[in-house]
Design an enzyme around this catalytic site. Structure first.
Site, short mmCIF file in Angstrom:
data_model
loop_
_atom_site.label_atom_id
_atom_site.label_comp_id
_atom_site.label_asym_id
_atom_site.label_seq_id
_atom_site.Cartn_x
_atom_site.Cartn_y
_atom_site.Cartn_z
N GLY A 1 16.44 -15.91 51.80
CA GLY A 1 16.16 -17.36 51.96
C GLY A 1 16.40 -18.26 52.49
N ARG B 1 27.87 -7.55 52.98
CA ARG B 1 27.92 -8.52 52.05
C ARG B 1 29.55 -8.48 51.82
NH1 ARG B 1 22.35 -10.26 48.29
NH2 ARG B 1 21.19 -10.30 50.37
N LYS C 1 2.90 -12.17 54.00
CA LYS C 1 2.65 -13.61 53.78
C LYS C 1 3.15 -14.67 55.02
CE LYS C 1 2.20 -14.08 49.98
NZ LYS C 1 2.83 -14.59 48.67
N GLY D 1 15.15 -10.81 54.27
CA GLY D 1 16.29 -9.96 53.63
C GLY D 1 15.61 -9.08 54.13
#
Ligand code: ADP
Ligand code: MG
Length: 397
Positions: A375, A38, A199, A352
């Site tokens: 996200g 990052r 999910k 992620g």
């Protein structure tokens, strides 16, 4: 992209506040930075501002200090790593607003870099408190948002501050937005979506938004269980989201009406438990026993997905194909990372966990784009606007 960038604004001699995403993973015991990707991702913007003689004031959050000072979450090691990476001194201060910080900025020369202390030491950051945003804005003449990974959050340093300063996009943010919007607006066909992860409910918005753009949708990971279940297969102890079965059925029907094809696993790895000690067994999807968990896709599925993906000109991938944290259940995921890395297609990776695996396998450079924002990339691909982008100046404004 339609937003003003740092190329559209004079930065020489100006105090430029840059929101970066330096939320790097730290070793719990030693406090050392375990992955600096990052920080490296923000270097092009920082270098440009240094070369163009701006006074560069960087700010970020790190971890979840919950609105108070947590010694282990100070930015000092980040400042050191950044300094090493850009080969320039980077000074750090012990707060992100206030008199001490203002003094440090007064002493900053053109082309010098200062890193503010962890923004989340103040509860006002996440609350998007206007006076905190103003205190940040007071430090600078220009605001640059290069923190794509935080753009889906409306915090003081990502949204609030932009109200008080000319606010533009940094190079990383621009690259992220361009890569992700290219798959929504003009992907080269055939365009394949490879989706996995835990999910269905996390990915419904994404699936719905890309459904009419893809030629091919491949579904693996934990969420395949819900799709297999509605097709009448026994999925054992695998998580089935009862309230998402209707949606899964609709999605299957929707792909039957369109040109797009939806492919599910044809074989899976099953296990008695999801633990480091567990062993897996490959079975066809029609032979999953009631006391087993699906933990990975099987070899025939890897071959089928690979053969389909090889036809594609564009591939978007989000979500691991199995419980990759357990090495013996990581084979499906790792095989497809290898495949994508060697594909002559535009390969875009978001999420992620997904980005983490690609980074771990040292194959980030072999993909067209690996998003730094989990996200944020999902939210963007769901077709929703990112608050941290919406507040920035439009071109021509
Ligand atoms: P990303 O962060 O890339 O968007 P997700 O957060 O959706 O991905 O999913 C990551 C998680 O999905 C991992 O923790 C992985 O263990 C889990 N997962 C993948 N396949 C399965 C499975 N078959 N059963 C349970 N969990 C799974
Ligand atoms: Mg995740």
């Amino acid at each position: 992209m339609g937003k003003k960038t740092i190329l559209d604004i004079e930065v020489r001699g100006k105090r430029v506040l840059v929101r970066v995403d330096f939320n790097v993973p730290l070793d719990m015991k030693t406090g050392a930075i375990t992955d600096d990707s990052r920080i490296r991702a923000a270097l092009p913007t920082i270098r440009y501002l240094v070369d163009h003689k701006a006074k560069v004031i960087l700010c970020s959050h790190l971890g979840r200090p919950g609105g108070r000072v947590v010694e282990e979450l100070r930015m000092t090691p980040v400042a050191q790593r950044l300094s090493h990476l850009i080969d320039l001194p980077v000074s750090a201060v012990s707060d992100c607003i206030g008199v001490e910080v203002e003094k440090a900025i007064e002493n900053l020369n053109d082309g010098e870099v200062l890193l503010l202390e962890n923004l989340r030491f103040h509860p006002e950051e996440e609350a998007n408190d206007p006076s905190f945003a103003q205190a940040l804005a007071k430090l600078a003449d220009i605001y640059v948002n290069d923190a794509f990974g935080s753009a889906h959050r409306a915090h003081a340093s990502t949204v609030g501050v932009a109200k008080y300063l000319p606010a533009v996009v940094g190079f990383l943010m621009e690259k992220e937005l361009e890569a992700l919007s290219s798959i929504l607006t003009n992907p080269e066909h055939p365009f394949g979506g490879l989706l996995g992860g835990a999910k269905v409910s996390d990915k419904i918005g994404l699936i719905q938004n890309i459904l009419d753009k893809v030629d091919l949708l491949l579904i693996g990971g934990g969420m395949a269980a819900t799709f297999l279940k509605v097709q009448g297969y026994e999925v054992g102890l695998s998580l089935v989201e009862a309230d998402k079965q209707g949606l899964a059925r609709q999605l299957i029907q929707a792909t039957q009406k369109t040109e797009a094809s939806l492919l599910l696993p044809v074989d899976v790895v099953v296990s008695d438990s999801i633990s480091e000690q567990a062993t897996g067994e490959v079975v066809p999807i029609a032979e999953i026993l009631p006391n087993k968990y699906i933990v990975d896709i099987g070899p025939r599925t890897i071959a089928l997905f690979s053969q389909q993906l090889r036809q594609c000109q564009t591939v978007f991938w989000n979500g691991p194909m199995g419980v990759y944290e357990v090495p013996q259940f990581a084979q499906g995921t790792r095989a497809l990372v290898e495949l994508l890395a060697n594909l002559k297609a535009t390969t875009i990776v978001g999420g992620g966990s997904t980005a983490e695996i690609v980074e771990e396998m040292n194959l980030t450079d072999k993909m067209a784009h690996v998003s730094t924002g989990g996200g944020a990339s999902l939210r963007f691909l769901e077709g929703k606007s990112l608050p941290g982008v919406a507040v920035l100046l439009d071109k021509g404004q």
